[in-house]
Design a protein around this motif. Structure first.
Motif, PDB file in Angstrom:
ATOM      1  N   HIS A   1       0.846  -1.200   0.000  1.00 24.37           N
ATOM      2  CA  HIS A   1       0.000   0.000   0.000  1.00 24.37           C
ATOM      3  C   HIS A   1       0.879   1.246   0.000  1.00 24.37           C
TER       4      HIS A   1
ATOM      5  N   ASP B   1      -3.233   1.977  -4.289  1.00 28.47           N
ATOM      6  CA  ASP B   1      -4.301   2.225  -3.319  1.00 28.47           C
ATOM      7  C   ASP B   1      -5.085   0.925  -3.117  1.00 28.47           C
ATOM      8  N   SER B   2      -6.073   0.960  -2.234  1.00 33.83           N
ATOM      9  CA  SER B   2      -6.779  -0.278  -1.887  1.00 33.83           C
ATOM     10  C   SER B   2      -7.456  -0.904  -3.100  1.00 33.83           C
TER      11      SER B   2
ATOM     12  N   MET C   1      -6.650  -6.021   4.052  1.00 32.28           N
ATOM     13  CA  MET C   1      -6.175  -6.070   2.667  1.00 32.28           C
ATOM     14  C   MET C   1      -5.760  -7.496   2.293  1.00 32.28           C
TER      15      MET C   1
ATOM     16  N   TYR D   1     -17.119  -0.232   3.123  1.00 32.71           N
ATOM     17  CA  TYR D   1     -15.756   0.194   2.786  1.00 32.71           C
ATOM     18  C   TYR D   1     -14.852  -1.033   2.890  1.00 32.71           C
TER      19      TYR D   1
ATOM     20  N   ASN E   1     -12.147  -1.311   4.084  1.00 33.16           N
ATOM     21  CA  ASN E   1     -11.533  -1.302   5.422  1.00 33.16           C
ATOM     22  C   ASN E   1     -12.517  -1.917   6.412  1.00 33.16           C
TER      23      ASN E   1
ATOM     24  N   SER F   1     -12.017   4.300  -1.418  1.00 33.34           N
ATOM     25  CA  SER F   1     -12.054   5.756  -1.532  1.00 33.34           C
ATOM     26  C   SER F   1     -12.043   6.192  -2.997  1.00 33.34           C
TER      27      SER F   1
ATOM     28  N   HIS G   1      -6.926   9.925   9.971  1.00 34.29           N
ATOM     29  CA  HIS G   1      -7.534  11.022   9.194  1.00 34.29           C
ATOM     30  C   HIS G   1      -8.509  11.860  10.024  1.00 34.29           C
TER      31      HIS G   1
ATOM     32  N   HIS H   1      -7.889  13.288   1.604  1.00 32.81           N
ATOM     33  CA  HIS H   1      -8.465  11.941   1.461  1.00 32.81           C
ATOM     34  C   HIS H   1      -9.885  11.964   2.022  1.00 32.81           C
TER      35      HIS H   1
ATOM     36  N   GLU I   1     -11.399  10.119   3.894  1.00 33.05           N
ATOM     37  CA  GLU I   1     -11.543   9.694   5.298  1.00 33.05           C
ATOM     38  C   GLU I   1     -11.407  10.884   6.261  1.00 33.05           C
TER      39      GLU I   1
ATOM     40  N   SER J   1      -8.401   9.400  -3.598  1.00 36.36           N
ATOM     41  CA  SER J   1      -7.760   8.238  -2.962  1.00 36.36           C
ATOM     42  C   SER J   1      -6.252   8.461  -3.005  1.00 36.36           C
ATOM     43  N   THR J   2      -5.490   7.576  -2.385  1.00 32.59           N
ATOM     44  CA  THR J   2      -4.032   7.789  -2.354  1.00 32.59           C
ATOM     45  C   THR J   2      -3.440   7.766  -3.773  1.00 32.59           C
TER      46      THR J   2
HETATM   47  P1  13P Z   1      -6.739   4.257  -0.315  1.00 34.31           P
HETATM   48  O1  13P Z   1      -5.300   3.962  -0.634  1.00 34.31           O
HETATM   49  O2  13P Z   1      -7.630   3.253  -0.969  1.00 34.31           O
HETATM   50  O3  13P Z   1      -7.102   5.653  -0.634  1.00 34.31           O
HETATM   51  O4  13P Z   1      -6.942   3.947   1.245  1.00 34.31           O
HETATM   52  C1  13P Z   1      -6.547   4.674   2.293  1.00 34.31           C
HETATM   53  C2  13P Z   1      -6.460   3.892   3.552  1.00 34.31           C
HETATM   54  O5  13P Z   1      -6.658   4.406   4.612  1.00 34.31           O
HETATM   55  C3  13P Z   1      -6.117   2.486   3.536  1.00 34.31           C
HETATM   56  O6  13P Z   1      -6.010   2.018   4.814  1.00 34.31           O
END
Ligand code: 13P
Ligand code: SF4
Length: 305
Positions: A24, A40-41, A64, A112, A114, A129, A174, A197, A199, A213-214
């Protein structure tokens, strides 16, 4: 052992085990630099579902690795540190979700990624995200329950006509970011693009120029004509941002935005895990099959144009 030696040791072990290493964007820099794919996720779950490798070594957090096992039951999924969890994923249990579902009118559950496999198994569809708005809008219903992240749910609510019922969960990293801190960073770096982000809290997102997202942030920084950016997410992403854009400047909105769990895995852990085939994550079939439906629907929607 020097990092270079460890890196080549891990790469040799990956070859020997016919393994792929996924990381990640928040992982330690040396983990990101050794992995086959950093993302990203959403990108990581798609890769985990599609890879031909026999072993997936997942450098991230427990949910994940679980998602990889849900999608690829025939593969061995390794999490080099079993104690790398996501506190937000534990903010909704299958028991609490089942109870809530009995209290409200029937409606789809958007979960989500997560979250635990057992919660995914009770869900209509998953989201990340990167695709939350697309997922919510794809549903044939006027009301939707979103778990566990209330901030992500409030962000989605701004971009849909549907009524969103939310759960009281949040990311401890976050959610800690306040509008005051974000405003200070904006004052200190005028002209820098503030990327946040989803979150983050709604009042922080209101101050953002873009909400991504990231990996969305990494793409945006590359495509944008701007030269400087305030980064409103976990600080591990700065490594990828700087690597991909060496001529641009990135300021963390707050240096305190560090996720302890995302920093647990070291290269030594990855080497040990591959050497001894240690740290396998496997989801039991009675949970995996319904959970796979929810993840598969999300992936199908995300790869369709
Ligand atoms: P993303 O990389 O999908 O934006 O996720 C952020 C995150 O907090 C993963 O734990
Ligand atoms: Fe969980 Fe937040 Fe850490 Fe991501 S950054 S793993 S959501 S606690």
């Amino acid at each position: 052992m020097m990092n270079v030696d460890l890196k080549s040791k891990v790469r040799d072990l990956l070859k020997k085990r016919k393994a792929i290493m996924l990381a990640h964007n928040y992982q330690r820099p040396e983990i990101q630099d050794t992995a086959d794919l950093c993302g990203d996720s959403l990108e990581l779950s798609i890769k985990a579902a599609q890879t031909d490798a026999e072993v997936i070594v997942f450098c991230g957090v427990h949910f994940m690795a679980e998602t990889a096992s849900i999608m690829s039951p025939g593969k061995t999924v390794l999490l080099p540190r079993m104690d790398a969890g996501c506190p937000m994923a534990d903010m909704v249990t299958p028991e609490a979700l089942s109870k809530r579902l009995k209290e409200i009118p029937p409606m789809p559950v958007v979960t989500y990624v997560n979250s635990t496999a057992a919660v995914k198994a009770l869900s209509t569809i998953c989201c990340t995200s990167a695709n939350v708005v697309k997922v919510v809008n794809s549903l044939d219903a006027d009301e939707v329950l979103m778990v566990p992240d209330k901030n992500l749910a409030k962000y989605a609510a701004l971009h849909t006509k549907k009524r969103i019922h939310f759960w009281d969960g949040y990311c401890i990293v976050h959610n800690m970011l306040t509008a005051e801190v974000a405003l200070l960073a904006k004052e200190k770096h005028p002209g820098a693009v503030f990327m946040a982000h989803p979150e983050c809290r709604p009042e922080v997102l209101e101050l953002a120029d873009v909400v991504l997202s990231t990996s969305g942030m990494i793409r945006h920084a590359g495509e944008s004509e701007s030269q400087s950016f305030i980064v409103g997410t976990e600080t591990g992403i700065l490594h990828q941002l700087k690597k991909a854009n060496p001529s641009k400047t990135f300021y963390p909105v707050s240096k305190d935005m560090e996720c302890r769990n995302m920093k647990k895995i070291t290269l030594e852990d990855v080497a040990r895990s591959l050497e001894n085939m240690e740290g396998e994550v496997k989801v039991p079939e009675d949970i995996r099959i319904p959970a796979k439906e929810a993840v598969r629907k999300m992936i199908d929607l995300s790869i369709s144009k």
